[in-house]
Design a protein around this motif. Structure first.
Motif, PDB file in Angstrom:
ATOM      1  N   PRO A   9     -15.528  13.943  20.999  1.00  0.00           N
ATOM      2  CA  PRO A   9     -15.561  14.731  22.268  1.00  0.00           C
ATOM      3  C   PRO A   9     -16.383  16.204  22.027  1.00  0.00           C
ATOM      4  CG  PRO A   9     -13.397  13.910  21.981  1.00  0.00           C
ATOM      5  CD  PRO A   9     -14.188  13.739  20.720  1.00  0.00           C
ATOM      6  N   ILE A  10     -16.203  16.937  20.820  1.00  0.00           N
ATOM      7  CA  ILE A  10     -16.911  18.000  20.760  1.00  0.00           C
ATOM      8  C   ILE A  10     -18.226  17.607  20.553  1.00  0.00           C
ATOM      9  CG2 ILE A  10     -17.209  19.953  19.368  1.00  0.00           C
ATOM     10  CD1 ILE A  10     -14.710  19.998  21.184  1.00  0.00           C
ATOM     11  N   LYS A  56      -7.640  14.695  28.655  1.00  0.00           N
ATOM     12  CA  LYS A  56      -7.819  15.425  27.260  1.00  0.00           C
ATOM     13  C   LYS A  56      -9.276  16.352  27.408  1.00  0.00           C
ATOM     14  CE  LYS A  56      -5.549  12.052  24.291  1.00  0.00           C
ATOM     15  NZ  LYS A  56      -5.819  11.286  23.118  1.00  0.00           N
ATOM     16  N   TRP A  57     -10.231  15.855  28.394  1.00  0.00           N
ATOM     17  CA  TRP A  57     -11.365  16.472  28.457  1.00  0.00           C
ATOM     18  C   TRP A  57     -11.109  17.890  29.362  1.00  0.00           C
ATOM     19  CZ3 TRP A  57     -16.102  15.703  26.443  1.00  0.00           C
ATOM     20  CH2 TRP A  57     -17.018  16.633  26.918  1.00  0.00           C
ATOM     21  N   ALA A  58     -10.307  17.962  30.176  1.00  0.00           N
ATOM     22  CA  ALA A  58      -9.486  19.061  30.945  1.00  0.00           C
ATOM     23  C   ALA A  58      -9.027  19.985  29.805  1.00  0.00           C
ATOM     24  CB  ALA A  58      -8.532  18.728  32.151  1.00  0.00           C
ATOM     25  N   LEU A  59      -8.313  19.615  28.743  1.00  0.00           N
ATOM     26  CA  LEU A  59      -7.865  20.550  27.745  1.00  0.00           C
ATOM     27  C   LEU A  59      -8.809  21.130  27.135  1.00  0.00           C
ATOM     28  CD1 LEU A  59      -4.974  18.301  26.269  1.00  0.00           C
ATOM     29  CD2 LEU A  59      -4.608  20.451  27.920  1.00  0.00           C
ATOM     30  N   ILE A  60     -10.023  20.350  26.804  1.00  0.00           N
ATOM     31  CA  ILE A  60     -11.228  21.206  26.073  1.00  0.00           C
ATOM     32  C   ILE A  60     -11.874  21.998  27.215  1.00  0.00           C
ATOM     33  CG2 ILE A  60     -13.542  20.605  25.244  1.00  0.00           C
ATOM     34  CD1 ILE A  60     -12.511  17.819  24.365  1.00  0.00           C
ATOM     35  N   GLY A  61     -12.049  21.854  28.155  1.00  0.00           N
ATOM     36  CA  GLY A  61     -12.555  22.585  29.229  1.00  0.00           C
ATOM     37  C   GLY A  61     -11.961  24.114  29.451  1.00  0.00           C
ATOM     38  N   ASP A  62     -10.497  23.743  29.863  1.00  0.00           N
ATOM     39  CA  ASP A  62      -9.471  24.741  29.793  1.00  0.00           C
ATOM     40  C   ASP A  62      -9.477  25.813  28.530  1.00  0.00           C
ATOM     41  OD1 ASP A  62      -8.836  23.896  32.327  1.00  0.00           O
ATOM     42  OD2 ASP A  62      -6.834  23.104  31.643  1.00  0.00           O
ATOM     43  N   GLY A  63      -9.756  25.010  27.324  1.00  0.00           N
ATOM     44  CA  GLY A  63      -9.769  25.944  26.048  1.00  0.00           C
ATOM     45  C   GLY A  63     -11.012  26.583  25.965  1.00  0.00           C
ATOM     46  N   ALA A  64     -12.186  25.918  26.073  1.00  0.00           N
ATOM     47  CA  ALA A  64     -13.403  26.356  25.728  1.00  0.00           C
ATOM     48  C   ALA A  64     -14.323  27.374  26.915  1.00  0.00           C
ATOM     49  CB  ALA A  64     -14.489  25.369  25.531  1.00  0.00           C
ATOM     50  N   GLY A  65     -13.642  26.927  28.125  1.00  0.00           N
ATOM     51  CA  GLY A  65     -14.158  27.684  29.216  1.00  0.00           C
ATOM     52  C   GLY A  65     -15.178  26.424  30.139  1.00  0.00           C
ATOM     53  N   TRP A  66     -14.887  26.511  31.511  1.00  0.00           N
ATOM     54  CA  TRP A  66     -15.706  25.314  32.044  1.00  0.00           C
ATOM     55  C   TRP A  66     -17.030  26.053  32.350  1.00  0.00           C
ATOM     56  CZ3 TRP A  66     -14.112  20.606  32.529  1.00  0.00           C
ATOM     57  CH2 TRP A  66     -12.832  20.478  32.376  1.00  0.00           C
ATOM     58  N   THR A  67     -18.043  25.164  32.085  1.00  0.00           N
ATOM     59  CA  THR A  67     -19.356  25.108  32.556  1.00  0.00           C
ATOM     60  C   THR A  67     -19.753  23.925  33.627  1.00  0.00           C
ATOM     61  OG1 THR A  67     -20.106  23.816  30.576  1.00  0.00           O
ATOM     62  CG2 THR A  67     -19.744  26.238  30.066  1.00  0.00           C
ATOM     63  N   ALA A  91     -13.373  26.606  38.395  1.00  0.00           N
ATOM     64  CA  ALA A  91     -12.704  27.581  37.216  1.00  0.00           C
ATOM     65  C   ALA A  91     -14.048  28.136  36.411  1.00  0.00           C
ATOM     66  CB  ALA A  91     -11.846  26.577  36.454  1.00  0.00           C
ATOM     67  N   ILE A  92     -15.396  27.939  36.799  1.00  0.00           N
ATOM     68  CA  ILE A  92     -16.389  28.298  36.181  1.00  0.00           C
ATOM     69  C   ILE A  92     -16.487  29.849  36.617  1.00  0.00           C
ATOM     70  CG2 ILE A  92     -18.927  28.124  35.997  1.00  0.00           C
ATOM     71  CD1 ILE A  92     -18.644  25.073  36.620  1.00  0.00           C
ATOM     72  N   ASN A  93     -16.618  30.625  35.552  1.00  0.00           N
ATOM     73  CA  ASN A  93     -16.860  31.988  35.702  1.00  0.00           C
ATOM     74  C   ASN A  93     -18.408  32.176  35.925  1.00  0.00           C
ATOM     75  OD1 ASN A  93     -14.213  32.963  35.067  1.00  0.00           O
ATOM     76  ND2 ASN A  93     -14.450  32.729  33.025  1.00  0.00           N
TER      77      ASN A  93
END
Length: 165
Positions: A9-10, A56-67, A91-93
């Protein structure tokens, strides 16, 4: 992770970001317009995501920061919903709608999540101008003209360029 997966996934996360960040460079060497969903590299990553659970992808996005790229990628994951994809986009800053990467990412939203190309339907599903912008961008890439009444949207709206014919 499935043992027959070609990428982790990474690796998919990184690969998609590299591909979309460099899209203009890739297209500058080609005489015709490349369709981002028919591009070999993009399609390989997106195909891999179809077997990867959205949660699981959402966990990665939440952890890394959404883009924008990761929000679009979520739309291709197994078991995804528009509600989850919209939440990722929200959630994208510092979302920059003028960015080529943002625009390309929105366009590449999984067509299975797209509504009927009717502005009222798009606005309802999008829930916000930003959500509608993502849907309209994707509909435009798929050459699905949006039906609308001019009273539904101002010509000054960020949405207008995506619906005008």
């Amino acid at each position: 992770m499935h043992k027959d997966q070609a990428f982790t996934p990474i690796e998919i996360w990184t690969g998609l970001h590299v591909e979309l960040e460099n899209w203009r460079l890739k297209c500058s060497h080609v005489n015709e317009d490349l369709h981002p969903l028919r591009d070999t590299e993009n399609s390989v990553y997106l195909k891999e995501l179809q077997a990867f659970p959205a949660r699981k992808w959402a966990l990665i996005g939440d952890g890394a920061g959404w883009t924008p790229v990761s929000a679009m990628a979520l739309s291709w994951c197994e078991g995804t919903t528009w509600k989850g994809v919209l939440k990722a986009w929200e959630a994208i800053n510092n979302l920059d709608l003028e960015s080529d990467v943002t625009s390309l990412s929105a366009q590449m939203t999984n067509p299975k999540l797209l509504p009927d190309p009717d502005l009222a339907t798009v606005l309802k599903l999008g829930q916000s101008p930003g959500g509608a912008w993502v849907l309209l961008s994707a509909l435009r890439l798929h050459d699905k003209p949006v039906r609308f009444d001019e009273t539904q949207v101002s010509r000054n709206s960020v949405l207008w360029p995506l619906i005008e014919q």
